[in-house]
Design a protein around this motif. Structure first.
Motif, PDB file in Angstrom:
ATOM      1  N   PHE A  32     -54.924 -32.640 -37.338  1.00 31.53           N
ATOM      2  CA  PHE A  32     -54.260 -33.930 -37.167  1.00 31.53           C
ATOM      3  C   PHE A  32     -53.065 -34.004 -38.094  1.00 31.53           C
ATOM      4  N   ILE A  33     -52.228 -34.987 -37.859  1.00 31.27           N
ATOM      5  CA  ILE A  33     -51.033 -35.200 -38.661  1.00 31.27           C
ATOM      6  C   ILE A  33     -51.135 -36.575 -39.302  1.00 31.27           C
ATOM      7  N   LYS A  34     -50.887 -36.626 -40.584  1.00 32.03           N
ATOM      8  CA  LYS A  34     -50.896 -37.901 -41.298  1.00 32.03           C
ATOM      9  C   LYS A  34     -49.446 -38.323 -41.503  1.00 32.03           C
ATOM     10  N   ILE A  35     -49.097 -39.488 -40.989  1.00 32.89           N
ATOM     11  CA  ILE A  35     -47.749 -40.021 -41.101  1.00 32.89           C
ATOM     12  C   ILE A  35     -47.820 -41.254 -41.988  1.00 32.89           C
ATOM     13  N   GLY A  36     -47.147 -41.195 -43.116  1.00 32.02           N
ATOM     14  CA  GLY A  36     -47.248 -42.302 -44.062  1.00 32.02           C
ATOM     15  C   GLY A  36     -48.611 -42.311 -44.717  1.00 32.02           C
ATOM     16  N   SER A  37     -49.029 -43.468 -45.178  1.00 37.62           N
ATOM     17  CA  SER A  37     -50.307 -43.545 -45.891  1.00 37.62           C
ATOM     18  C   SER A  37     -51.492 -43.839 -44.972  1.00 37.62           C
ATOM     19  N   ARG A  38     -51.256 -44.297 -43.740  1.00 38.92           N
ATOM     20  CA  ARG A  38     -52.369 -44.691 -42.898  1.00 38.92           C
ATOM     21  C   ARG A  38     -52.347 -44.139 -41.478  1.00 38.92           C
ATOM     22  N   SER A  39     -51.207 -43.837 -40.973  1.00 41.50           N
ATOM     23  CA  SER A  39     -51.069 -43.466 -39.567  1.00 41.50           C
ATOM     24  C   SER A  39     -51.494 -42.016 -39.326  1.00 41.50           C
ATOM     25  N   VAL A  40     -52.376 -41.822 -38.358  1.00 40.08           N
ATOM     26  CA  VAL A  40     -52.867 -40.489 -37.994  1.00 40.08           C
ATOM     27  C   VAL A  40     -52.467 -40.222 -36.549  1.00 40.08           C
ATOM     28  N   ARG A  41     -51.972 -39.022 -36.293  1.00 39.99           N
ATOM     29  CA  ARG A  41     -51.587 -38.624 -34.947  1.00 39.99           C
ATOM     30  C   ARG A  41     -52.107 -37.216 -34.669  1.00 39.99           C
ATOM     31  N   TYR A  42     -52.275 -36.935 -33.388  1.00 37.38           N
ATOM     32  CA  TYR A  42     -52.737 -35.630 -32.934  1.00 37.38           C
ATOM     33  C   TYR A  42     -51.694 -35.053 -31.993  1.00 37.38           C
ATOM     34  N   ARG A  43     -51.418 -33.747 -32.141  1.00 35.76           N
ATOM     35  CA  ARG A  43     -50.518 -33.068 -31.218  1.00 35.76           C
ATOM     36  C   ARG A  43     -51.313 -32.623 -29.995  1.00 35.76           C
ATOM     37  N   LEU A  44     -50.750 -32.836 -28.839  1.00 30.18           N
ATOM     38  CA  LEU A  44     -51.409 -32.466 -27.590  1.00 30.18           C
ATOM     39  C   LEU A  44     -51.745 -30.974 -27.572  1.00 30.18           C
TER      40      LEU A  44
END
Length: 65
Positions: free
Chosen positions: A34-46
């Motif tokens: 997963f990718i952590k963007i900023g202090s709270r936002s989590v994203r996943y690459r397809l």
């Protein structure tokens, strides 16, 4: 090349699991990247989700990961 980033909910829907499953996975050591963007936002690459699915292919129920 554009990399699509998915929210935890979108990633869970794509994988057919719950948001809680992905949250536990991150807490326990993240088998799914997963990718952590900023202090709270989590994203996943397809692409990472697709790679994870491919690694789960088994030919027997007794086969160990």
């Amino acid at each position: 090349m554009t990399k699509q980033l998915l929210t935890t909910k979108e990633a869970a829907d794509y994988l057919g699991v719950s948001k809680a499953f992905l949250e536990r996975d991150r807490w326990a050591g993240a088998r799914i990247p997963f990718i952590k963007i900023g202090s709270r936002s989590v994203r996943y690459r397809l692409n990472d989700l697709t790679d994870y699915i491919e690694k789960q292919i088994r030919t027997s129920t007794s086969q160990v990961a």
